[in-house]
Motif scaffolding. Structure first.
Motif, PDB file in Angstrom:
ATOM      1  N   MET A 153     -30.067  42.789  25.406  1.00 41.31           N
ATOM      2  CA  MET A 153     -28.780  42.112  25.612  1.00 41.31           C
ATOM      3  C   MET A 153     -28.965  40.739  26.233  1.00 41.31           C
ATOM      4  N   MET A 154     -29.998  40.570  27.020  1.00 44.98           N
ATOM      5  CA  MET A 154     -30.136  39.346  27.773  1.00 44.98           C
ATOM      6  C   MET A 154     -31.341  38.548  27.294  1.00 44.98           C
ATOM      7  N   VAL A 155     -32.166  38.091  28.223  1.00 41.49           N
ATOM      8  CA  VAL A 155     -33.269  37.200  27.903  1.00 41.49           C
ATOM      9  C   VAL A 155     -34.576  37.948  28.038  1.00 41.49           C
ATOM     10  N   ARG A 156     -35.490  37.747  27.119  1.00 43.90           N
ATOM     11  CA  ARG A 156     -36.799  38.370  27.213  1.00 43.90           C
ATOM     12  C   ARG A 156     -37.829  37.257  27.177  1.00 43.90           C
ATOM     13  N   ILE A 157     -38.448  36.970  28.323  1.00 48.28           N
ATOM     14  CA  ILE A 157     -39.509  35.980  28.328  1.00 48.28           C
ATOM     15  C   ILE A 157     -40.598  36.447  29.273  1.00 48.28           C
ATOM     16  N   GLN A 170     -23.619  25.724  33.088  1.00 51.73           N
ATOM     17  CA  GLN A 170     -22.231  25.872  32.673  1.00 51.73           C
ATOM     18  C   GLN A 170     -22.062  25.663  31.169  1.00 51.73           C
ATOM     19  N   THR A 171     -22.967  24.910  30.545  1.00 47.32           N
ATOM     20  CA  THR A 171     -22.849  24.727  29.102  1.00 47.32           C
ATOM     21  C   THR A 171     -23.013  26.043  28.358  1.00 47.32           C
ATOM     22  N   PHE A 172     -23.702  27.017  28.952  1.00 50.53           N
ATOM     23  CA  PHE A 172     -23.870  28.329  28.319  1.00 50.53           C
ATOM     24  C   PHE A 172     -22.737  29.285  28.695  1.00 50.53           C
ATOM     25  N   TYR A 216     -28.338  30.714  25.567  1.00 54.44           N
ATOM     26  CA  TYR A 216     -29.105  30.657  26.819  1.00 54.44           C
ATOM     27  C   TYR A 216     -30.535  31.140  26.594  1.00 54.44           C
ATOM     28  N   THR A 217     -30.692  32.246  25.885  1.00 55.57           N
ATOM     29  CA  THR A 217     -32.020  32.787  25.601  1.00 55.57           C
ATOM     30  C   THR A 217     -32.887  31.765  24.882  1.00 55.57           C
ATOM     31  N   PRO A 246     -37.448  34.874  21.743  1.00 54.69           N
ATOM     32  CA  PRO A 246     -38.437  35.925  21.989  1.00 54.69           C
ATOM     33  C   PRO A 246     -37.891  37.321  21.731  1.00 54.69           C
ATOM     34  N   LEU A 247     -36.580  37.442  21.548  1.00 50.98           N
ATOM     35  CA  LEU A 247     -35.974  38.740  21.271  1.00 50.98           C
ATOM     36  C   LEU A 247     -36.146  39.122  19.809  1.00 50.98           C
TER      37      LEU A 247
END
Length: 525
Positions: free
Chosen positions: A1-5, A78-80, A160-161, A218-219
């Motif tokens: 669901m979120m970021v994978r790094i 904030q842009t995201f 964002y990701t 990366p997802l």
């Protein structure tokens, strides 16, 4: 669901996570601030990020500004769609927002064992998705004021990701410049952490990110567009059962009012308390602490896909989830900020009682501010996009039984959708389970449903109720002179998982006048 790094399994084999010790928080504060155990070193290999490096890379990688400052970082995030508010409302108690990071971002320093690495970790918390902007009387969002429990329908996790990934890819090649930006943004950073970033974190991030193509993610799946999540794909990733990058079980972020009236959770009702009937009508008098705590225990499992927790780690967060759920039971949604014609709403209440209440609940009280009294927990098919209902499978049933959840959670595929709670509906545009319809007027077939429209940072149309604008060339655009507060994206209903079909048969029996009356009543829910 979120970021994978993630930072690589090679380092993870050498360390043990050292979560931060935190004092218990109650209710709204737990919902707002508690990290639910997600600020830990292991989470860096799935959804968490090395906060100071990410912040520095995003600022340096911004083509529109050249300064390295907290103000620049705030503007960039904030842009995201992240909120960095001056005030938090809707909690029922005073909550002071953080000056150091956006609302819903949990940040903390972790120090695993060997090698002696220190890194500041950031992970997403409840309020990142479930705190939306307040709205002014003209429908314009006020992102300086956050309303707790409302959906952040402008949060673009996919953008964002990708931005974090590409910024780190580009900026980590100039290590001195990147570390200098860390020093500027976070002057309190000590030598230990600076050395950890230089010799451990950056090299391992470079190794991982070198496998990601330029412009890629990366997802193994897409998070969607503003206001969408892909939680089932994220859960499959955690459970090592994700087989297709085309997993498109997108869902829109709901308002959290009246969640205790649910007998199941998730859009398809896949989660139910163990030992309880899956589908049953719930009245206000049925909202016992025992029922509430059963649902809260299930919500603790949500931290597995959203925060990268293991099921066992999520199980330990049940007491915090119970505190947050106890507060949610008392929470009311934002009042509709525009005008409500009481006479029209009164006619709409009769339409709602006749045509909608059997599925979406019985409301009582003033027509401009009624309260839910009974919810049938209807389930079935109404012709809407089937991708999300089909996404939950038996592999996830088995995975959800791990870490002690076999005694708490009855998880199974249903292949159907659970009827939606409508409390706070006006603030949740775009509509449908996948966010595919920009206004209630379109949902009720008073206007053709847009094939493509803009979402993100949007102003609300208080007549049609939803995203303001007009159709031009197949893309719904914003009114002249309006500047969105976050970046926008085109929602294309022709893409997998994003069909705007559904619920037509339930609407077509209403006259045009009855549909407009109904919209006026729905404003007050």
């Amino acid at each position: 669901m979120m970021v994978r790094i993630g930072l690589g399994a090679c380092l993870l084999l050498l360390v043990a996570s050292a979560p931060l010790a935190k004092a218990p928080l109650d209710g709204a504060e737990a919902f707002t601030r508690h990290d639910f155990g997600a600020v830990n070193f292991r989470a860096l290999d799935t959804v968490a990020v090395p906060w100071k490096l990410v912040a520095a890379a995003l600022v340096l990688d911004d083509p529109h500004r050249g300064d390295v400052s907290q103000a620049h970082l705030k503007a960039r995030l904030q842009t995201f769609g992240f909120l960095w508010p001056e005030r938090i409302e809707g909690a029922g108690v005073p909550i002071t927002p953080s000056r150091d990071h956006p609302l819903g971002i949990s940040v903390g320093s972790v120090t695993p064992g060997l090698p002696p690495v220190k890194v500041t970790v950031a992970n997403l918390g409840c309020a990142s998705c479930h705190a939306g902007p307040a709205y002014a009387a003209d429908g314009a969002p006020r992102p300086t004021t956050a309303w707790l429990g409302s959906p952040n329908t402008s949060l673009d996790l996919e953008a964002y990701t990708r931005a974090v990934t590409q910024a780190l890819k580009r900026q980590s090649h100039d290590k001195p410049r990147l570390l200098a930006a860390v020093r500027t943004l976070f002057p309190e950073t000590d030598r230990w952490e600076m050395a950890s970033l230089r010799w451990a974190v950056i090299p391992l991030a470079q190794r991982r990110l070198s496998q990601v193509p330029d412009g890629g993610s990366p997802l193994k799946f897409s998070n969607g567009s503003p206001g969408l999540t892909n939680g089932i794909a994220a859960l499959k990733l955690q459970g090592h059962t994700l087989s297709s990058a085309e997993e498109a079980g997108f869902t829109s972020i709901p308002d959290l009012a009246d969640r205790s009236f649910r007998s199941t959770l998730l859009y398809d009702g896949a989660y139910a308390p163990q030992g309880q009937p899956r589908w049953r009508s719930i009245r206000r008098e049925d909202l016992t602490p025992e029922h509430r705590d059963r649902l809260a225990a299930i919500t603790s499992f949500f931290t597995v896909p959203s925060m990268g927790q293991s099921p066992r780690g999520a199980h330990r967060q049940i007491p915090a989830a119970e505190r947050a759920f106890a507060w949610l039971e008392t929470r009311r949604p934002q009042a509709f900020p525009g005008p409500v014609d009481r006479a029209t709403a009164a006619r709409g209440a009769l339409v709602y009682a006749r045509a909608c209440s059997s599925c979406h609940g019985i409301y009582t009280g003033p027509v401009d501010r009624p309260r839910l009294e009974r919810f049938s927990n209807w389930h079935g098919r109404v012709g809407s996009d089937p991708a999300r209902a089909a996404a939950f499978n038996n592999d996830l049933t088995r995975y959800a039984a791990n870490g002690g959840y076999d005694k708490i959670l009855d998880a199974r595929p249903t292949g159907e959708y659970a009827a939606t709670l409508l409390s706070g509906l006006w603030a949740t545009a775009p509509y449908m389970h996948n966010g595919s319809v920009p206004t209630l007027a379109q949902f009720l077939l008073l206007e053709p449903r847009s094939e493509r429209f803009l979402v993100g940072g949007h102003r609300l149309d208080f007549a049609a109720v939803g995203i303001a604008g007009q159709d031009q060339g197949g893309v719904r655009v914003y009114p002249p002179g309006y500047t969105p507060w976050s970046q926008t994206a085109v929602f294309d209903t022709r893409m997998p998982g994003r069909s705007n079909r559904g619920h037509e048969a339930e609407v077509e029996g209403l006259t045009v006048a009855e549909r407009w009356d109904l919209i006026e009543y729905l404003k007050g829910l």
